[in-house]
Structure formats: structure tokens, C-alpha cells
Design a protein around this motif. Sequence first.
Motif, PDB file in Angstrom:
ATOM      1  N   ASN A 153     -19.044  63.586   6.301  1.00 13.05           N
ATOM      2  CA  ASN A 153     -19.131  62.462   7.238  1.00 13.05           C
ATOM      3  C   ASN A 153     -20.520  62.321   7.852  1.00 13.05           C
ATOM      4  O   ASN A 153     -20.833  61.319   8.461  1.00 13.05           O
ATOM      5  CB  ASN A 153     -18.044  62.556   8.315  1.00 13.05           C
ATOM      6  N   ARG A 154     -21.364  63.322   7.681  1.00 17.41           N
ATOM      7  CA  ARG A 154     -22.756  63.246   8.162  1.00 17.41           C
ATOM      8  C   ARG A 154     -23.682  62.645   7.113  1.00 17.41           C
ATOM      9  O   ARG A 154     -24.860  62.440   7.362  1.00 17.41           O
ATOM     10  CB  ARG A 154     -23.263  64.644   8.521  1.00 17.41           C
ATOM     11  N   GLY A 155     -23.149  62.400   5.917  1.00 15.29           N
ATOM     12  CA  GLY A 155     -23.947  61.863   4.809  1.00 15.29           C
ATOM     13  C   GLY A 155     -23.702  62.668   3.549  1.00 15.29           C
ATOM     14  O   GLY A 155     -23.325  63.837   3.620  1.00 15.29           O
ATOM     15  N   ASN A 156     -23.887  62.047   2.423  1.00 13.98           N
ATOM     16  CA  ASN A 156     -23.639  62.701   1.146  1.00 13.98           C
ATOM     17  C   ASN A 156     -24.869  63.453   0.651  1.00 13.98           C
ATOM     18  O   ASN A 156     -25.999  63.126   1.013  1.00 13.98           O
ATOM     19  CB  ASN A 156     -23.219  61.669   0.098  1.00 13.98           C
ATOM     20  N   LEU A 157     -24.623  64.433  -0.210  1.00 18.90           N
ATOM     21  CA  LEU A 157     -25.681  65.262  -0.788  1.00 18.90           C
ATOM     22  C   LEU A 157     -25.408  65.385  -2.276  1.00 18.90           C
ATOM     23  O   LEU A 157     -24.283  65.678  -2.687  1.00 18.90           O
ATOM     24  CB  LEU A 157     -25.672  66.658  -0.145  1.00 18.90           C
ATOM     25  N   SER A 158     -26.418  65.129  -3.090  1.00 16.50           N
ATOM     26  CA  SER A 158     -26.307  65.329  -4.537  1.00 16.50           C
ATOM     27  C   SER A 158     -27.368  66.327  -4.970  1.00 16.50           C
ATOM     28  O   SER A 158     -28.475  66.340  -4.438  1.00 16.50           O
ATOM     29  CB  SER A 158     -26.501  64.015  -5.293  1.00 16.50           C
ATOM     30  N   VAL A 159     -26.991  67.163  -5.939  1.00 15.68           N
ATOM     31  CA  VAL A 159     -27.872  68.235  -6.403  1.00 15.68           C
ATOM     32  C   VAL A 159     -28.012  68.151  -7.914  1.00 15.68           C
ATOM     33  O   VAL A 159     -27.019  68.013  -8.624  1.00 15.68           O
ATOM     34  CB  VAL A 159     -27.297  69.620  -6.015  1.00 15.68           C
ATOM     35  N   ILE A 160     -29.259  68.243  -8.382  1.00 18.92           N
ATOM     36  CA  ILE A 160     -29.512  68.290  -9.822  1.00 18.92           C
ATOM     37  C   ILE A 160     -30.139  69.644 -10.126  1.00 18.92           C
ATOM     38  O   ILE A 160     -31.242  69.945  -9.667  1.00 18.92           O
ATOM     39  CB  ILE A 160     -30.447  67.159 -10.274  1.00 18.92           C
ATOM     40  N   GLU A 161     -29.406  70.435 -10.888  1.00 25.11           N
ATOM     41  CA  GLU A 161     -29.914  71.706 -11.376  1.00 25.11           C
ATOM     42  C   GLU A 161     -29.861  71.651 -12.894  1.00 25.11           C
ATOM     43  O   GLU A 161     -29.361  70.684 -13.473  1.00 25.11           O
ATOM     44  CB  GLU A 161     -29.080  72.861 -10.812  1.00 25.11           C
TER      45      GLU A 161
END
Length: 131
Positions: free
Chosen positions: A14-22
Amino acid sequence: MDIARILIPKIEDNRGNLSVIENDVLPFEFKRVYYLYDVPAGAERGGHSHIEQKEFLIALSGSFDVVLNDGQEQKIITLNKPFEGLLINQGIWRELNNFSSGSVCLVIASAVFDEGDYIRKFEDFLAFKNN
């Protein structure tokens, strides 16, 4: 056509989305990251193919179209989600256009810059594909 849409893992909060590319997200190890921004209305980017390099494009903000050609067919794919990218393997001509205001295109590449890997004229690309 040797391309693929790939979803990027998204952690919703709810504070914002996070996406990760590894390296487990992409089918190649990446050596270079760059981004395009402040593209003026009506401008086009790309206009080349790679002999060996693979690229993964993401619309971090806004949207743009990717015009792809493998020497046989042409496709247009609109990118507009920061959690989905487009894998473009080697030997595919690409042009980027129709950038929305404030759009940002992130490119993750399999190799460092090497001018010798670029095919910059469409006629040369077609000749390369027909060999």
C-alpha cells in the motif's frame, strides 16, 4: 519472431509497488543498462538491429511503441507497464516511436556498447537476414 513479453516480479504494497530484475528474470546476463527520456513528440529512436546483443525494454513511465521486423514480418508492440518488458533477441530490427509525454524507456542489454554489433541501415539488415 524471436521476441517475448516477460513479466517482472512485482511486490505490491500500500506504500507503493516494487519490481526487481535479477539474472533469473532474464534469459541472459546483462552487461549494460541505459534509459531514454525526454523524447520529443514525434521523435523516433532505435532504427537498428544487433548481430549478437539481446535487449530487454521496459516502459518505466508512460508508453511507447516498439516496431519489430524479423525480415519476414512486422509487429508493433505497445509497452506501458513497468512490471512487463519486451525481450528482443539478436537479428530483430527495432524502432521506437509514439512516446507519450514523460515516458521513460529502460533498456537492459546483454553486452557493452560495440558499434560493430549494430546494423544501422534497414537494407543491410535485410541482406544480413537473407545470408
